[in-house]
Design a protein around this motif. Structure first.
Motif, PDB file in Angstrom:
ATOM      1  N   UNK A  94       0.633  -1.234  -0.003  1.00 11.97           N
ATOM      2  CA  UNK A  94       0.023  -0.188   0.067  1.00 11.97           C
ATOM      3  C   UNK A  94       0.782   1.426  -0.061  1.00 11.97           C
ATOM      4  N   UNK A  95       2.339   1.361  -0.922  1.00 12.02           N
ATOM      5  CA  UNK A  95       2.613   2.415  -1.017  1.00 12.02           C
ATOM      6  C   UNK A  95       2.826   3.150   0.462  1.00 12.02           C
ATOM      7  N   UNK A  96       3.009   2.129   1.218  1.00 10.86           N
ATOM      8  CA  UNK A  96       3.861   2.723   2.497  1.00 10.86           C
ATOM      9  C   UNK A  96       5.608   2.649   2.715  1.00 10.86           C
ATOM     10  N   UNK A  97       6.304   3.743   3.414  1.00  9.27           N
ATOM     11  CA  UNK A  97       7.879   4.026   3.688  1.00  9.27           C
ATOM     12  C   UNK A  97       7.811   2.846   5.063  1.00  9.27           C
ATOM     13  N   UNK A  98       9.258   1.996   4.999  1.00  9.58           N
ATOM     14  CA  UNK A  98       9.427   0.996   6.559  1.00  9.58           C
ATOM     15  C   UNK A  98       8.997   2.588   7.776  1.00  9.58           C
ATOM     16  N   UNK A 127       2.931   6.791  -4.067  1.00  6.61           N
ATOM     17  CA  UNK A 127       2.974   7.673  -2.967  1.00  6.61           C
ATOM     18  C   UNK A 127       2.607   9.285  -2.391  1.00  6.61           C
ATOM     19  N   UNK A 128       2.029   9.266  -3.462  1.00  4.89           N
ATOM     20  CA  UNK A 128       1.776  11.095  -3.086  1.00  4.89           C
ATOM     21  C   UNK A 128       0.448  10.775  -2.912  1.00  4.89           C
ATOM     22  N   UNK A 132       1.893  10.755   1.265  1.00  5.50           N
ATOM     23  CA  UNK A 132       3.448  10.921   1.466  1.00  5.50           C
ATOM     24  C   UNK A 132       3.964  12.042   0.358  1.00  5.50           C
ATOM     25  N   UNK A 133       5.515  12.417   1.233  1.00  7.78           N
ATOM     26  CA  UNK A 133       5.371  13.669   0.458  1.00  7.78           C
ATOM     27  C   UNK A 133       7.380  12.926  -0.231  1.00  7.78           C
ATOM     28  N   UNK A 134       6.815  13.387  -1.922  1.00  9.24           N
ATOM     29  CA  UNK A 134       7.877  13.044  -2.818  1.00  9.24           C
ATOM     30  C   UNK A 134       8.644  14.179  -3.660  1.00  9.24           C
ATOM     31  N   UNK A 135      10.534  13.389  -3.812  1.00  2.84           N
ATOM     32  CA  UNK A 135      11.047  14.292  -4.044  1.00  2.84           C
ATOM     33  C   UNK A 135      12.031  13.058  -5.406  1.00  2.84           C
ATOM     34  N   UNK A 136      12.355  13.797  -6.791  1.00  7.74           N
ATOM     35  CA  UNK A 136      13.151  13.133  -7.983  1.00  7.74           C
ATOM     36  C   UNK A 136      13.510  13.766  -8.035  1.00  7.74           C
ATOM     37  N   UNK A 137      15.285  12.685  -8.063  1.00  4.32           N
ATOM     38  CA  UNK A 137      15.960  13.450  -8.389  1.00  4.32           C
ATOM     39  C   UNK A 137      16.966  12.780  -9.782  1.00  4.32           C
ATOM     40  N   UNK A 184      13.935  18.986   3.774  1.00  5.72           N
ATOM     41  CA  UNK A 184      12.516  19.179   3.330  1.00  5.72           C
ATOM     42  C   UNK A 184      12.315  18.615   4.215  1.00  5.72           C
ATOM     43  N   UNK A 185      12.711  17.258   4.823  1.00  7.89           N
ATOM     44  CA  UNK A 185      12.419  15.762   5.374  1.00  7.89           C
ATOM     45  C   UNK A 185      11.292  15.475   4.195  1.00  7.89           C
ATOM     46  N   UNK A 186      11.398  14.592   3.544  1.00 10.65           N
ATOM     47  CA  UNK A 186       9.837  14.472   2.579  1.00 10.65           C
ATOM     48  C   UNK A 186      10.486  13.265   3.365  1.00 10.65           C
ATOM     49  N   UNK A 187       9.098  12.691   2.158  1.00  8.64           N
ATOM     50  CA  UNK A 187       9.386  10.977   2.653  1.00  8.64           C
ATOM     51  C   UNK A 187       9.700   9.995   1.848  1.00  8.64           C
ATOM     52  N   UNK A 188       9.872   9.563   0.647  1.00  9.03           N
ATOM     53  CA  UNK A 188      10.496   9.960  -0.331  1.00  9.03           C
ATOM     54  C   UNK A 188      11.113   9.722  -1.217  1.00  9.03           C
ATOM     55  N   UNK A 189      12.564  10.064  -1.888  1.00 12.84           N
ATOM     56  CA  UNK A 189      13.486  10.052  -2.784  1.00 12.84           C
ATOM     57  C   UNK A 189      13.192   8.960  -4.177  1.00 12.84           C
ATOM     58  N   UNK A 190      13.346   9.645  -5.254  1.00  4.52           N
ATOM     59  CA  UNK A 190      13.055   8.453  -5.994  1.00  4.52           C
ATOM     60  C   UNK A 190      14.461   9.124  -6.943  1.00  4.52           C
ATOM     61  N   UNK A 191      15.040   8.428  -7.825  1.00  4.35           N
ATOM     62  CA  UNK A 191      16.122   8.458  -8.285  1.00  4.35           C
ATOM     63  C   UNK A 191      16.904   8.333  -9.689  1.00  4.35           C
ATOM     64  N   UNK A 192      17.010   8.835 -10.151  1.00  3.26           N
ATOM     65  CA  UNK A 192      17.071   7.969 -11.728  1.00  3.26           C
ATOM     66  C   UNK A 192      18.469   7.858 -12.081  1.00  3.26           C
ATOM     67  N   UNK A 193      18.984   7.413 -12.698  1.00  2.46           N
ATOM     68  CA  UNK A 193      20.674   6.910 -13.214  1.00  2.46           C
ATOM     69  C   UNK A 193      19.854   6.717 -14.879  1.00  2.46           C
ATOM     70  N   UNK A 194      21.531   6.362 -15.041  1.00  2.42           N
ATOM     71  CA  UNK A 194      21.608   6.523 -16.790  1.00  2.42           C
ATOM     72  C   UNK A 194      21.676   5.142 -16.494  1.00  2.42           C
ATOM     73  N   UNK A 195      21.057   4.198 -17.697  1.00  2.86           N
ATOM     74  CA  UNK A 195      21.345   3.156 -17.547  1.00  2.86           C
ATOM     75  C   UNK A 195      21.726   2.478 -19.087  1.00  2.86           C
TER      76      UNK A 195
END
Ligand code: GDP
Length: 304
Positions: A94-98, A127-128, A132-137, A184-195
């Motif tokens: 259910x898109x909860x965080x640990x 997540x939103x 949850x608060x979310x930030x993308x990288x 910023x005390x966000x709940x979830x940070x999602x980082x994109x990477x090159x593949x």
């Protein structure tokens, strides 16, 4: 899309192949088993998993003496379910965080074109939606399109994004993103990477470096390394999973594009074969089209 709708092509392919395997036969005999084996491999279930399934059915035929082909669908469903009982399960629903982990940092890896950016957008949306608060990288700094696309997703979903100019150091972007998210005390940070899998040593070095840099801010980050695989490539997705898991530690899998393909059997193959749980499946291009993977629901849907 619902799971049943999303898997429509796979289901049709699967059931018609099984239908052909038993055509004109009333009992499950060696010929039927051979046909079934061919049908499962043809449905991208993979040789290893197919052989295990066939062995289970063979044992059952030997024990029960007689198995009518009309029962084959149910038997197949039962045996696939039982094969997957011990397969890894993310337990995630259910898109909860640990508890106690904030921000929860997800590093997303995968070859270009598999649906990585889209999956990140869908994750952010979910997540939103779960509060949850979310930030993308945007640490895929090699392709301008990757940063642009992630920016579009951040606007669409309404979550902030940390990015730098194209060509900048991916580690620096990851560092900024984790630092900004933590402050910023966000709940979830999602980082994109090159593949860029064509250069394995390079990829390994780069992913290792991104991880190392994140740890300067948060020693236990990333908490999750999600590998995105394109389900429509069938057994190629299995090969990619092997290569990536050899290059870096992967903790969860997402299999995308299952809506447009009859190769969804690959999900069974990957679930059975890898020690890493399939956590998500993609069944469409919209942000609502990501599902948390549930192996039982998946098998049920295949045979419904
Ligand atoms: P990336 O290069 O790995 O970041 O891939 P993208 O996220 O840009 O996706 C590549 C293409 O696949 C885009 O056209 C997406 O809309 C499409 N795509 C991604 N996930 C899915 C999915 O689950 N189903 C379908 N049908 N298309 C998808």
């Amino acid at each position: 899309e619902s799971l049943d709708q999303g898997l429509q092509k796979t289901k049709e392919g699967f059931l018609s192949k099984i239908g052909r395997a038993i055509a004109g036969k009333s009992t499950v005999d060696t010929e039927v088993l051979d046909n079934l084996e061919e049908a499962l491999v043809g449905a991208d279930v993979g040789v290893t998993t197919t052989v295990q399934i066939i062995n289970k059915i063979e044992a059952r035929v030997a024990k029960d003496k007689y198995l009518g082909t009309s029962e084959l669908n149910n038997i197949l469903k039962e045996e696939i379910s039982s094969l997957l009982v011990d397969a890894p399960d993310s337990g995630f629903r259910d898109f909860d965080t640990p508890a106690g982990i904030k921000p929860y940092v997800i590093m997303v890896v995968g070859v270009n074109g598999v649906g990585k950016t889209t999956t990140i957008g869908k994750l952010a949306y979910n997540y939103k939606k779960a509060g949850k608060s979310v930030l993308l990288g945007a640490a895929d700094t090699f392709r301008a399109a990757a940063v642009d696309q992630l920016t579009v997703w951040s606007e669409r979903v309404g979550v902030p994004i940390v990015k730098q100019q194209m060509g900048s150091d991916p580690g620096a972007v990851a560092f900024d993103a984790v630092q900004s998210g933590a402050s910023k005390d966000v709940d979830v940070i999602i980082i994109d990477t090159a593949g860029r899998l064509h250069n394995k040593v390079y990829l390994m070095d780069e992913l290792t470096k991104i991880k190392r840099v994140m740890k300067k801010v948060l020693p236990d980050a990333p908490h999750e390394v999600l590998l995105v695989l394109d389900g429509s490539t069938g057994q190629n997705a299995v090969e990619q999973a092997k290569q990536f898991t050899a290059a870096t530690e992967v903790t969860s899998l997402a299999i995308t594009k299952l809506d447009g393909t009859a190769k969804g059997g690959v999900v069974l193959s990957i679930t059975n074969q890898f020690k890493i749980p399939v956590k998500y499946i993609g069944i469409g291009e919209r942000m609502e089209d990501l599902q948390v993977f549930d192996k039982e629901a998946f098998v049920d849907s295949l045979f419904s």
